[in-house]
Write a protein that holds these residues in place. Structure first.
Motif, PDB file in Angstrom:
ATOM      1  N   GLN A  61       0.840  -1.193   0.000  1.00 28.67           N
ATOM      2  CA  GLN A  61       0.000   0.000   0.000  1.00 28.67           C
ATOM      3  C   GLN A  61       0.877   1.246   0.000  1.00 28.67           C
ATOM      4  OE1 GLN A  61      -2.501   0.238   3.460  1.00 28.67           O
ATOM      5  NE2 GLN A  61      -3.270   2.290   2.959  1.00 28.67           N
ATOM      6  N   VAL A  62       0.534   2.201  -0.862  1.00 28.91           N
ATOM      7  CA  VAL A  62       1.219   3.491  -0.889  1.00 28.91           C
ATOM      8  C   VAL A  62       0.188   4.587  -0.661  1.00 28.91           C
ATOM      9  CG1 VAL A  62       3.081   2.703  -2.393  1.00 28.91           C
ATOM     10  CG2 VAL A  62       1.004   3.677  -3.408  1.00 28.91           C
ATOM     11  N   ALA A  63       0.678   5.779  -0.385  1.00 29.97           N
ATOM     12  CA  ALA A  63      -0.215   6.894  -0.086  1.00 29.97           C
ATOM     13  C   ALA A  63      -0.975   7.339  -1.327  1.00 29.97           C
ATOM     14  CB  ALA A  63       0.585   8.055   0.493  1.00 29.97           C
ATOM     15  N   HIS A  64      -2.185   7.823  -1.127  1.00 29.32           N
ATOM     16  CA  HIS A  64      -2.921   8.462  -2.223  1.00 29.32           C
ATOM     17  C   HIS A  64      -2.092   9.664  -2.712  1.00 29.32           C
ATOM     18  CE1 HIS A  64      -6.893   6.433  -2.023  1.00 29.32           C
ATOM     19  NE2 HIS A  64      -6.446   6.106  -0.828  1.00 29.32           N
ATOM     20  N   ALA A  94      -2.987   1.941  -3.866  1.00 26.36           N
ATOM     21  CA  ALA A  94      -3.368   2.937  -2.871  1.00 26.36           C
ATOM     22  C   ALA A  94      -4.528   2.432  -2.017  1.00 26.36           C
ATOM     23  CB  ALA A  94      -3.743   4.247  -3.548  1.00 26.36           C
ATOM     24  N   ALA A  95      -5.046   1.242  -2.318  1.00 26.10           N
ATOM     25  CA  ALA A  95      -6.125   0.671  -1.519  1.00 26.10           C
ATOM     26  C   ALA A  95      -5.582   0.210  -0.169  1.00 26.10           C
ATOM     27  CB  ALA A  95      -6.760  -0.510  -2.249  1.00 26.10           C
ATOM     28  N   GLU A  96      -6.462   0.193   0.823  1.00 29.03           N
ATOM     29  CA  GLU A  96      -6.071  -0.268   2.154  1.00 29.03           C
ATOM     30  C   GLU A  96      -5.975  -1.792   2.132  1.00 29.03           C
ATOM     31  OE1 GLU A  96      -7.598  -0.004   6.808  1.00 29.03           O
ATOM     32  OE2 GLU A  96      -8.601   1.155   5.238  1.00 29.03           O
ATOM     33  N   VAL A  97      -4.756  -2.316   2.199  1.00 29.25           N
ATOM     34  CA  VAL A  97      -4.568  -3.754   2.003  1.00 29.25           C
ATOM     35  C   VAL A  97      -5.125  -4.582   3.155  1.00 29.25           C
ATOM     36  CG1 VAL A  97      -2.573  -3.428   0.493  1.00 29.25           C
ATOM     37  CG2 VAL A  97      -2.224  -3.704   2.956  1.00 29.25           C
ATOM     38  N   ALA A  98      -5.268  -3.984   4.339  1.00 28.47           N
ATOM     39  CA  ALA A  98      -5.845  -4.734   5.457  1.00 28.47           C
ATOM     40  C   ALA A  98      -7.299  -5.115   5.180  1.00 28.47           C
ATOM     41  CB  ALA A  98      -5.748  -3.918   6.740  1.00 28.47           C
ATOM     42  N   ARG A  99      -7.956  -4.383   4.286  1.00 27.03           N
ATOM     43  CA  ARG A  99      -9.355  -4.667   3.936  1.00 27.03           C
ATOM     44  C   ARG A  99      -9.423  -5.599   2.727  1.00 27.03           C
ATOM     45  NH1 ARG A  99     -12.326   0.797   2.948  1.00 27.03           N
ATOM     46  NH2 ARG A  99     -14.008  -0.694   2.570  1.00 27.03           N
TER      47      ARG A  99
END
Length: 228
Positions: A61-64, A94-99
């Motif tokens: 995940q990277v920042a928007h 950029a998506a939240e990988v925890a979800r």
């Protein structure tokens, strides 16, 4: 990057670890698979793409508003920081990988992360290089516990993509994906003197399982229509 202990979904191989790091003033995650030796992959990822033996896969995940112009070097740097060795695959979103969403069928395991702020149809008319937009990426990682030929690996990518589009339509999204979607399929290394599966289309044994697993994973990862 530090590992966060969390309940693991059932999987043939070890489930992905959730790593976290501080970057760009944010706490960002990454999913890490360590299948070890005896696996090879086909991937469209910026790091470790193509076909070959792979010892690890990382969905970062990277920042928007990510502005770095060297994502391959960035991913390689994060892999070193995580202590990874040997060839691997690095994906970025950029998506939240925890979800993440997960799906399984007959031994095939799929994990998807989904950001769909920028989405559309692959063959839509328009400029080849669109104006900058908000990030959106659907990344899919699949493990298949069977040896696949090179042709079957390529076939598996097509099958995973078909299943992704089906999941998007079933969820009410009018699109075939985002401009930056990526996929990685891991399969067992074929034995030196043994057979490998020649097909992975949606009506083949392993392709059908892959399609159902990916469809479930993408469907679980997608936001509801009208939600970015």
């Amino acid at each position: 990057m530090t590992a966060v202990v969390e309940p693991a979904p059932p999987a043939l191989s070890a489930p992905p670890e959730l790593l976290e790091r501080d970057e760009d003033g944010q706490r960002l995650g990454a999913l890490l698979w360590r299948p070890g030796s005896g696996w090879r992959a086909v991937s469209s990822a910026v790091l470790g793409g193509g076909i070959g033996e792979r010892a690890w896969v990382m969905n970062v995940q990277v920042a928007h508003g990510y502005t770095r112009t060297d994502p391959e070097a960035h991913l390689a740097e994060l892999a070193r920081r995580a202590g990874l060795r040997g060839p691997g695959v690095g994906l970025m979103t950029a998506a939240e990988v925890a979800r993440r969403g997960t799906g399984s069928d007959g031994g095939v395991e799929a994990v998807a992360t989904a950001g769909i702020e920028v989405r559309g149809w692959a063959a839509a008319p328009g400029p080849a290089v669109p104006a900058p937009q908000a990030p959106g990426t659907i990344n899919i990682v699949v493990t298949v516990p069977a040896p696949l030929t090179d042709a079957a690996l390529v076939n598996a990518v097509a099958t995973a993509t078909e299943a992704k589009v089906q999941a998007l339509l079933d969820a009410g999204h009018d699109c075939s994906g985002t401009p930056t979607d990526a996929v990685c399929v891991l399969a067992r290394q074929p034995p030196a003197d043994g057979p490998a599966e020649p097909f992975a289309g949606p009506r083949s044994l392993w392709g059908a399982r892959l399609a159902r697993a990916v469809h479930a994973a993408v469907g679980a990862a997608l936001p509801a229509p009208g939600v970015s």
